[in-house]
Motif scaffolding. Structure first.
Motif, PDB file in Angstrom:
ATOM      1  N   GLY A 110       0.800  -1.217   0.000  1.00 55.40           N
ATOM      2  CA  GLY A 110       0.000   0.000   0.000  1.00 55.40           C
ATOM      3  C   GLY A 110       0.829   1.261   0.000  1.00 55.40           C
ATOM      4  O   GLY A 110       0.298   2.368  -0.068  1.00 55.40           O
ATOM      5  N   ARG A 111       2.153   1.116   0.049  1.00 48.35           N
ATOM      6  CA  ARG A 111       3.013   2.299   0.157  1.00 48.35           C
ATOM      7  C   ARG A 111       3.167   3.040  -1.166  1.00 48.35           C
ATOM      8  O   ARG A 111       3.405   4.254  -1.184  1.00 48.35           O
ATOM      9  N   ASN A 112       3.050   2.322  -2.258  1.00 43.50           N
ATOM     10  CA  ASN A 112       3.323   2.945  -3.556  1.00 43.50           C
ATOM     11  C   ASN A 112       2.151   2.764  -4.506  1.00 43.50           C
ATOM     12  O   ASN A 112       1.553   1.689  -4.580  1.00 43.50           O
ATOM     13  N   THR A 113       1.848   3.835  -5.214  1.00 42.31           N
ATOM     14  CA  THR A 113       0.737   3.834  -6.160  1.00 42.31           C
ATOM     15  C   THR A 113       1.174   4.453  -7.479  1.00 42.31           C
ATOM     16  O   THR A 113       2.185   5.165  -7.558  1.00 42.31           O
ATOM     17  N   ASP A 114       0.381   4.197  -8.498  1.00 42.39           N
ATOM     18  CA  ASP A 114       0.648   4.780  -9.809  1.00 42.39           C
ATOM     19  C   ASP A 114      -0.687   5.019 -10.499  1.00 42.39           C
ATOM     20  O   ASP A 114      -1.662   4.311 -10.231  1.00 42.39           O
ATOM     21  N   TYR A 115      -0.728   6.028 -11.364  1.00 44.00           N
ATOM     22  CA  TYR A 115      -1.965   6.407 -12.046  1.00 44.00           C
ATOM     23  C   TYR A 115      -1.675   6.785 -13.493  1.00 44.00           C
ATOM     24  O   TYR A 115      -0.601   7.321 -13.803  1.00 44.00           O
ATOM     25  N   VAL A 116      -2.651   6.554 -14.330  1.00 40.56           N
ATOM     26  CA  VAL A 116      -2.558   7.109 -15.678  1.00 40.56           C
ATOM     27  C   VAL A 116      -2.703   8.628 -15.553  1.00 40.56           C
ATOM     28  O   VAL A 116      -3.391   9.140 -14.657  1.00 40.56           O
ATOM     29  N   ASP A 117      -2.038   9.351 -16.420  1.00 38.14           N
ATOM     30  CA  ASP A 117      -1.988  10.810 -16.304  1.00 38.14           C
ATOM     31  C   ASP A 117      -3.380  11.444 -16.246  1.00 38.14           C
ATOM     32  O   ASP A 117      -3.599  12.421 -15.523  1.00 38.14           O
ATOM     33  N   SER A 118      -4.321  10.899 -16.984  1.00 36.13           N
ATOM     34  CA  SER A 118      -5.635  11.532 -17.106  1.00 36.13           C
ATOM     35  C   SER A 118      -6.443  11.511 -15.817  1.00 36.13           C
ATOM     36  O   SER A 118      -7.437  12.237 -15.695  1.00 36.13           O
ATOM     37  N   VAL A 119      -6.055  10.701 -14.837  1.00 37.88           N
ATOM     38  CA  VAL A 119      -6.808  10.636 -13.583  1.00 37.88           C
ATOM     39  C   VAL A 119      -6.019  11.154 -12.388  1.00 37.88           C
ATOM     40  O   VAL A 119      -6.559  11.231 -11.272  1.00 37.88           O
TER      41      VAL A 119
END
Length: 127
Positions: free
Chosen positions: A55-64
């Motif tokens: 749960g420490r690291n996340t990633d997202y597509v730029d549009s969101v």
């Protein structure tokens, strides 16, 4: 049999919010990175967000980025996608996914990297 079950989809006006949840029957939930993909009509299924086992690291597509937040509760074996400031372009079927990995880097962008999928939940954003 592993199951990922999404809930929380629906119809919302532009600018509104929805909270998607995914309940898992994975044998050891904390052994998996979790993520969300979406598929709009006539388009390919695309990466939206991911979170590592810790749960420490996340990633997202730029549009969101800045609008969506992914989180997980390893005790409850659930992953959540909080979606704010929704736009009509966010309309899609949203899928929960799991990848068996102890890596603490959340970069799994390709569908082929993921091991398990849910059935999807429809999100419709009206203008």
């Amino acid at each position: 049999q592993v199951q990922l079950v999404e809930s929380g989809g629906g119809l919302v006006q532009a600018g509104g919010s929805l909270r998607l949840s995914c309940a898992s029957s994975l044998r050891t939930f904390s052994n998996y990175g979790m993520g969300w993909f979406r598929q709009a009509p006539g388009k390919e299924r695309m990466f939206v967000a991911s979170i590592t086992w810790s749960g420490r690291n996340t990633d997202y597509v730029d549009s969101v980025k800045g609008r969506f937040t992914i989180s997980r509760d390893n005790a409850k074996e659930t992953v959540t996608l909080q979606m704010n400031s929704l736009e009509p372009e966010d309309t899609a079927v949203y899928y929960c996914a799991a990848v068996f990995s102890d890596r603490d880097s959340p970069h799994w962008y390709r569908r082929e990297e993921w091991h398990y999928w849910g059935q999807g939940t429809q999100v419709t954003v009206s203008s």
